[in-house]
Structure formats: C-alpha cells, structure tokens
Design a protein around this motif. Sequence first.
Motif, PDB file in Angstrom:
ATOM      1  N   THR A 200      -6.735   9.866  -9.884  1.00 19.67           N
ATOM      2  CA  THR A 200      -7.729  10.926  -9.704  1.00 19.67           C
ATOM      3  C   THR A 200      -8.046  11.073  -8.224  1.00 19.67           C
ATOM      4  O   THR A 200      -7.713  10.219  -7.412  1.00 19.67           O
ATOM      5  CB  THR A 200      -9.037  10.599 -10.447  1.00 19.67           C
ATOM      6  N   GLU A 201      -8.723  12.162  -7.904  1.00 22.05           N
ATOM      7  CA  GLU A 201      -9.167  12.366  -6.524  1.00 22.05           C
ATOM      8  C   GLU A 201     -10.496  11.649  -6.298  1.00 22.05           C
ATOM      9  O   GLU A 201     -11.432  11.768  -7.092  1.00 22.05           O
ATOM     10  CB  GLU A 201      -9.351  13.856  -6.230  1.00 22.05           C
ATOM     11  N   GLN A 202     -10.568  10.888  -5.232  1.00 21.51           N
ATOM     12  CA  GLN A 202     -11.835  10.387  -4.709  1.00 21.51           C
ATOM     13  C   GLN A 202     -11.896  10.774  -3.233  1.00 21.51           C
ATOM     14  O   GLN A 202     -10.899  10.706  -2.527  1.00 21.51           O
ATOM     15  CB  GLN A 202     -11.953   8.865  -4.831  1.00 21.51           C
ATOM     16  N   HIS A 203     -13.066  11.179  -2.793  1.00 16.85           N
ATOM     17  CA  HIS A 203     -13.238  11.540  -1.383  1.00 16.85           C
ATOM     18  C   HIS A 203     -14.703  11.342  -1.031  1.00 16.85           C
ATOM     19  O   HIS A 203     -15.570  12.069  -1.510  1.00 16.85           O
ATOM     20  CB  HIS A 203     -12.812  12.983  -1.144  1.00 16.85           C
ATOM     21  N   ILE A 214     -10.122   8.275   0.885  1.00 16.24           N
ATOM     22  CA  ILE A 214      -9.525   9.320   0.064  1.00 16.24           C
ATOM     23  C   ILE A 214      -8.431   8.723  -0.809  1.00 16.24           C
ATOM     24  O   ILE A 214      -7.570   7.974  -0.330  1.00 16.24           O
ATOM     25  CB  ILE A 214      -8.925  10.445   0.934  1.00 16.24           C
ATOM     26  N   SER A 215      -8.442   9.063  -2.080  1.00 13.41           N
ATOM     27  CA  SER A 215      -7.361   8.669  -2.974  1.00 13.41           C
ATOM     28  C   SER A 215      -6.442   9.856  -3.217  1.00 13.41           C
ATOM     29  O   SER A 215      -6.856  11.014  -3.137  1.00 13.41           O
ATOM     30  CB  SER A 215      -7.917   8.164  -4.309  1.00 13.41           C
ATOM     31  N   ALA A 216      -5.191   9.529  -3.515  1.00  9.08           N
ATOM     32  CA  ALA A 216      -4.256  10.543  -4.002  1.00  9.08           C
ATOM     33  C   ALA A 216      -4.130  10.397  -5.507  1.00  9.08           C
ATOM     34  O   ALA A 216      -4.194   9.298  -6.055  1.00  9.08           O
ATOM     35  CB  ALA A 216      -2.891  10.365  -3.335  1.00  9.08           C
ATOM     36  N   ARG A 217      -3.975  11.510  -6.180  1.00  7.39           N
ATOM     37  CA  ARG A 217      -3.692  11.471  -7.608  1.00  7.39           C
ATOM     38  C   ARG A 217      -2.299  10.882  -7.852  1.00  7.39           C
ATOM     39  O   ARG A 217      -1.524  10.687  -6.921  1.00  7.39           O
ATOM     40  CB  ARG A 217      -3.755  12.879  -8.187  1.00  7.39           C
ATOM     41  N   ASN A 231      -1.764  14.835  -1.241  1.00  6.47           N
ATOM     42  CA  ASN A 231      -2.721  15.278  -0.229  1.00  6.47           C
ATOM     43  C   ASN A 231      -2.003  15.525   1.090  1.00  6.47           C
ATOM     44  O   ASN A 231      -1.053  14.813   1.432  1.00  6.47           O
ATOM     45  CB  ASN A 231      -3.815  14.228   0.000  1.00  6.47           C
ATOM     46  N   ASN A 244      -5.326  19.521  -0.856  1.00  9.36           N
ATOM     47  CA  ASN A 244      -4.729  18.917  -2.042  1.00  9.36           C
ATOM     48  C   ASN A 244      -3.791  19.924  -2.695  1.00  9.36           C
ATOM     49  O   ASN A 244      -4.120  21.109  -2.800  1.00  9.36           O
ATOM     50  CB  ASN A 244      -5.798  18.482  -3.049  1.00  9.36           C
TER      51      ASN A 244
END
Length: 261
Positions: A200-203, A214-217, A231, A244
């Motif tokens: 999932t996205e985290q930002h 920041i995470s990438a899916r 991303n 994204n």
Amino acid sequence: MDIIHLSDLHFGNPAPLFNERELSESLSRYIIEKTNNPIIVISGDITFQGKADGYRLASFFVDKLISLGGVERNNLCFCPGNHDIVNDGFNDFDIFSYSARRDHEISFSKKHHNIIAIQDFLFIVFNSSFNLNYKYGLIHEDSFNIDLTPYNDRKKVLVFHHHILNQFDGDISAIRNSYELVRFIENNGITLALHGHQHTEQHYHIGKSATPVISARSANYAQHGYLNAFNHYRINDAEIIIENFAFERSGKTITVRKLVG
C-alpha cells in the motif's frame, strides 16, 4: 535527479498479474519518455516465498530495463525483504545483485547494511530481514552506529523493506526497533526514506527536518482492492516531487496510469 521506486515484485509467484517481459517493457517506455538517467530502487521482496528461481526472472526484468530503458547498472539499488530469504540466507540475493550491477557494492550475506554513492546522492541500505524472521522486521543495532559525517556534502536516501507504522489491525510485521530507526533518520539528516512490504501507499514526514517516509505498492501481485504501481521522485535543491503510477493491462499491452490524490 529521478528515482523510480518499485517494491514487492514477487517474481516466481505462480499467479502473477503481469510477466517480467510485460513489466520491463512498460516501465522502460516510461523511463525513456519521462526520466533522465534515473536511479532504480527495488525495496525488497524481489522473489516470492524464498524461491531462488524468482531471481532469474528478476534478472531478466532488470536486464531489459538496461537494454530497453537505457538504465545504467551503477544506478541500481536493491534491498532484501522477507520473501528474499532463500535457504536461510541472502546468497541468492547477492548473486542477483551482482548480476545486475556487476559489482559487490550491494550484498547482504555478510553485512547488515550497505552505503553506496549513486550520482550525487548517498544511499544507505538496511536489511530489515537480517534476523531471518518472516513475521516482522528488525534493523541490526550496528546499522544505527554508522558514521555518515564524511558524507555531509551529499543528500542521503535510506532504503529498507518493512514499514515503520502499522496500518491494519493485527499487523505484527512492522520494524520492531522503529524508534531507533526514526532517531537515525532524524540525527543523520536523511533526505528521503523508502520502503515497501505492505503493498500500500504510505507517505508521511518525521523529525525536525520533516523527512518524507514513503512506501511503494506492490508492482506485480494479485490482491483484491490493491493497485500495482511504482513511485517516481524528482529531487532538486528546492523540493521533492512525488508521483505515483499504476500498471494496468490494456489488451496485450501493459500501460502506465498516473494516480491522482
């Protein structure tokens, strides 16, 4: 500087949404059209459930980014995830990394972290799976003691696999010593912290410097309600622009769609 951030590709999954050729061709088209000499970051779970054969598919994927997308080998940056533990170690990860970069700059069989200069940036790569535990992340305590003062003239990008903050009830997989990791980010003036793992996205931002975390899916995983995406970060002296993009099937072609919001 352009950074393309992928994660959780899970090559070797018996039921992928896309094959490695489709993904590499789609991403290569984007790289040619939208970037300039990009750095490619894959933040873990390159293979699937510890299958060594997944690295063969991953090597094909990366080789196509090089041949079709013009990516430079020394612009590649990888870290392992929990799915990358093969035969209770990271030898297969190291072989994959060497085949992609043609050097030993990023290896984890005998190290808990790597420090590597790419273009004008310093990449600090932590192995949050060093403990060989599939259930949660942990950073080795020695990694928090590295001296980055000789690199104060460079912007610093930190890469790891597991997340800092949980998003879901019952999730126990976050990094257990996240507090020490947050202190490391703040004390060392990290410009950008990148991870994956949750698909999932985290930002969000942490510390007095408001470092983006920041995470990438996932980039290739069949999971209901989840997008497969990457991303794109554009970094200059004044700002970090974050975009994204989702991979989507259109007939026999995989297209890239910008995500808004």
